[in-house]
Design a protein around this motif. Sequence first.
Motif, PDB file in Angstrom:
ATOM      1  N   ALA A   1       0.815  -1.149   0.047  1.00 53.09           N
ATOM      2  CA  ALA A   1       0.108   0.011   0.129  1.00 53.09           C
ATOM      3  C   ALA A   1       0.796   1.339  -0.143  1.00 53.09           C
ATOM      4  O   ALA A   1       0.569   2.206  -0.520  1.00 53.09           O
ATOM      5  N   ILE A   2       2.017   1.329   0.942  1.00 48.18           N
ATOM      6  CA  ILE A   2       2.881   2.338   0.518  1.00 48.18           C
ATOM      7  C   ILE A   2       4.196   1.404  -0.365  1.00 48.18           C
ATOM      8  O   ILE A   2       4.594   0.379   0.155  1.00 48.18           O
ATOM      9  N   ASP A   3       4.587   2.172  -1.144  1.00 45.87           N
ATOM     10  CA  ASP A   3       5.652   1.747  -2.272  1.00 45.87           C
ATOM     11  C   ASP A   3       6.288   2.939  -2.913  1.00 45.87           C
ATOM     12  O   ASP A   3       5.724   3.630  -3.689  1.00 45.87           O
TER      13      ASP A   3
ATOM     14  N   VAL B   1       6.620   4.104  -6.214  1.00 41.19           N
ATOM     15  CA  VAL B   1       5.400   4.596  -7.120  1.00 41.19           C
ATOM     16  C   VAL B   1       5.640   5.674  -7.775  1.00 41.19           C
ATOM     17  O   VAL B   1       4.774   6.207  -8.556  1.00 41.19           O
TER      18      VAL B   1
ATOM     19  N   ASP C   1      11.167   7.665  -4.614  1.00 44.85           N
ATOM     20  CA  ASP C   1      10.744   8.764  -3.853  1.00 44.85           C
ATOM     21  C   ASP C   1      10.642   8.705  -2.526  1.00 44.85           C
ATOM     22  O   ASP C   1       9.652   7.828  -2.437  1.00 44.85           O
TER      23      ASP C   1
ATOM     24  N   ALA D   1       6.996   9.707   1.295  1.00 41.72           N
ATOM     25  CA  ALA D   1       6.028   9.416   2.145  1.00 41.72           C
ATOM     26  C   ALA D   1       6.696   9.024   3.325  1.00 41.72           C
ATOM     27  O   ALA D   1       6.035   8.621   4.509  1.00 41.72           O
TER      28      ALA D   1
ATOM     29  N   SER E   1      -1.520  11.931   7.173  1.00 42.31           N
ATOM     30  CA  SER E   1      -1.850  11.954   5.602  1.00 42.31           C
ATOM     31  C   SER E   1      -3.094  11.964   5.291  1.00 42.31           C
ATOM     32  O   SER E   1      -4.125  11.787   6.013  1.00 42.31           O
TER      33      SER E   1
ATOM     34  N   ARG F   1      -2.491  17.897  -0.802  1.00 37.82           N
ATOM     35  CA  ARG F   1      -2.368  18.423  -2.111  1.00 37.82           C
ATOM     36  C   ARG F   1      -3.316  17.608  -3.060  1.00 37.82           C
ATOM     37  O   ARG F   1      -3.517  16.454  -3.091  1.00 37.82           O
TER      38      ARG F   1
ATOM     39  N   HIS G   1      -2.757  13.486  -4.076  1.00 38.66           N
ATOM     40  CA  HIS G   1      -1.459  12.930  -4.109  1.00 38.66           C
ATOM     41  C   HIS G   1      -1.138  11.817  -3.508  1.00 38.66           C
ATOM     42  O   HIS G   1      -0.095  11.151  -3.532  1.00 38.66           O
TER      43      HIS G   1
ATOM     44  N   ILE H   1      -1.376   7.957  -3.938  1.00 35.75           N
ATOM     45  CA  ILE H   1      -1.626   7.008  -5.051  1.00 35.75           C
ATOM     46  C   ILE H   1      -1.659   5.630  -4.610  1.00 35.75           C
ATOM     47  O   ILE H   1      -0.921   5.216  -3.687  1.00 35.75           O
TER      48      ILE H   1
ATOM     49  N   PRO I   1      -0.899   2.179  -5.386  1.00 34.76           N
ATOM     50  CA  PRO I   1       0.160   1.556  -6.293  1.00 34.76           C
ATOM     51  C   PRO I   1      -0.617   0.165  -6.923  1.00 34.76           C
ATOM     52  O   PRO I   1      -0.369   0.025  -8.098  1.00 34.76           O
TER      53      PRO I   1
ATOM     54  N   ASP J   1       5.269   7.464   9.696  1.00 33.67           N
ATOM     55  CA  ASP J   1       5.105   8.179   8.369  1.00 33.67           C
ATOM     56  C   ASP J   1       4.608   7.199   7.215  1.00 33.67           C
ATOM     57  O   ASP J   1       3.837   7.432   6.558  1.00 33.67           O
TER      58      ASP J   1
ATOM     59  N   THR K   1       0.693   6.768   5.489  1.00 33.66           N
ATOM     60  CA  THR K   1       0.273   7.002   4.016  1.00 33.66           C
ATOM     61  C   THR K   1      -0.592   5.578   3.615  1.00 33.66           C
ATOM     62  O   THR K   1      -1.259   5.523   2.960  1.00 33.66           O
TER      63      THR K   1
HETATM   64  P1  AMP Z   1       2.412  11.261   2.936  1.00 28.52           P
HETATM   65  O1  AMP Z   1       2.345  13.014   3.085  1.00 28.52           O
HETATM   66  O2  AMP Z   1       3.400  11.142   4.029  1.00 28.52           O
HETATM   67  O3  AMP Z   1       1.275  10.530   2.903  1.00 28.52           O
HETATM   68  O4  AMP Z   1       3.183  11.185   1.663  1.00 28.52           O
HETATM   69  C1  AMP Z   1       2.656  11.525   0.453  1.00 28.52           C
HETATM   70  C2  AMP Z   1       3.764  11.718  -0.686  1.00 28.52           C
HETATM   71  O5  AMP Z   1       4.354  10.149  -1.010  1.00 28.52           O
HETATM   72  C3  AMP Z   1       3.097  11.883  -2.128  1.00 28.52           C
HETATM   73  O6  AMP Z   1       3.310  13.387  -2.165  1.00 28.52           O
HETATM   74  C4  AMP Z   1       3.921  11.267  -3.393  1.00 28.52           C
HETATM   75  O7  AMP Z   1       5.233  11.966  -3.339  1.00 28.52           O
HETATM   76  C5  AMP Z   1       4.374   9.918  -2.400  1.00 28.52           C
HETATM   77  N1  AMP Z   1       3.409   8.889  -2.356  1.00 28.52           N
HETATM   78  C6  AMP Z   1       2.172   8.867  -2.925  1.00 28.52           C
HETATM   79  N2  AMP Z   1       1.437   7.708  -2.946  1.00 28.52           N
HETATM   80  C7  AMP Z   1       2.357   6.831  -2.355  1.00 28.52           C
HETATM   81  C8  AMP Z   1       2.354   5.529  -2.013  1.00 28.52           C
HETATM   82  N3  AMP Z   1       1.186   4.939  -2.069  1.00 28.52           N
HETATM   83  N4  AMP Z   1       3.355   4.902  -1.335  1.00 28.52           N
HETATM   84  C9  AMP Z   1       4.493   5.720  -1.326  1.00 28.52           C
HETATM   85  N5  AMP Z   1       4.689   7.104  -1.632  1.00 28.52           N
HETATM   86  C10 AMP Z   1       3.577   7.520  -2.124  1.00 28.52           C
END
Ligand code: AMP
Length: 341
Positions: A109-111, A114, A166, A169, A237, A242, A253, A255, A257, A281, A285
């Motif tokens: 779910a967090i990757d 992505v 990236d 997250a 989150s 955004r 923002h 996503i 995955p 963190d 997400t």
């Molecule tokens: P957060 O504010 O910690 O929830 O992180 C959101 C940010 O992580 C977004 O602006 C993206 O750059 C990135 N992101 C979005 N979806 C994912 C996801 N499913 N897994 C990892 N990074 C993500």
Amino acid sequence: MKRFFGLAFCIILIILCCSCYDKTKEPYKEEIFAMDTVITITVYGEEPQEKIAAASREIKRLEALFSVTNESSDISGINKNSGEFVKVSDDTVALLKTAVEASELTDGAIDISVYPVVKLWGFTTGEYKVPDDKHITNKRNFVDYKKIIIDEKNSSVKIEKGMELDLGAVAKGYTSQKIKNILNEMGNTSAIINLGGNIETVGKKPDEDPWTIGIQYPNDSNYFSTLELGETSIITSGGYQRNFEENGIVYHHIIDPSTGKPADSGIVSSTVVCDNSAMGDALSTALFVMGKDKSIDLYRKYNNFEFILLDENDKVYVSKGIKDSFSLSQGYKDLEVCIVE
Ligand code: AMP
Ligand code: MG
């Protein structure tokens, strides 16, 4: 004589007042802009400027390692040399390990791979667009945390050709934990760090009261609830943080995955309380993507964090470990709260 006594009385009063005033109980606060966000550090105690300066240096150091837009960062190095092992710092190895561990716990779910999909939607540049399904599928082919190879012994990392990472997250959580460590090393026992909504509390307030943390209601800037906590981290989150609107639809923002589209789990805000800030963190997400039922399953399996979820029907789910610290704020008292055992 009378005037002399009057003057002496005034001097004694001033001395008494000064001795009551304890500057270590007064907060000293500074704002720093880094990691694409406003960071506020509030420190109680001696030499707050020195402590904040040290924290600021640490933020800049970690930003230089983690920033995906900085050409010479560790992450850019990994992305530019996909298909090969790239030597990186110990901090990058540690954070990547936590991110991959969180992916494993949450079934992806967090990757952090992505990123190619996040770019496609324009969330990295602000040039937003709704991509067509073909492009999404194309980019999704490069999303797979299982293909992030971490060679801890040699401090090197390899991703498959075409993949890109990236740390958006997870990086703020890791950074706030590091700031906490630095403040503690400098003998600080009381501080609060707000890293663009990631809150890290250090010690207790000087008056021994717990810290009060407000959780934002997504569609206004009020707090719908508060938490009273000791030393920990609190990370939220939300799609409200955004997003852009096209043809009456709001695209945010975070996503999913598994679809390559903004997560649509019914959760509008997810807050995680966790002593490991980087993991917290990552999980905030992840819970946003996973939705209520899967989040509750994860909570029952991995009881190392607590959460508050707000769903699109204004129902609040609060995990049992923080139920006594939690209260609804004035104006939100009629929200339905469900305690998750
Ligand atoms: P957060 O504010 O910690 O929830 O992180 C959101 C940010 O992580 C977004 O602006 C993206 O750059 C990135 N992101 C979005 N979806 C994912 C996801 N499913 N897994 C990892 N990074 C993500
Ligand atoms: Mg996060």
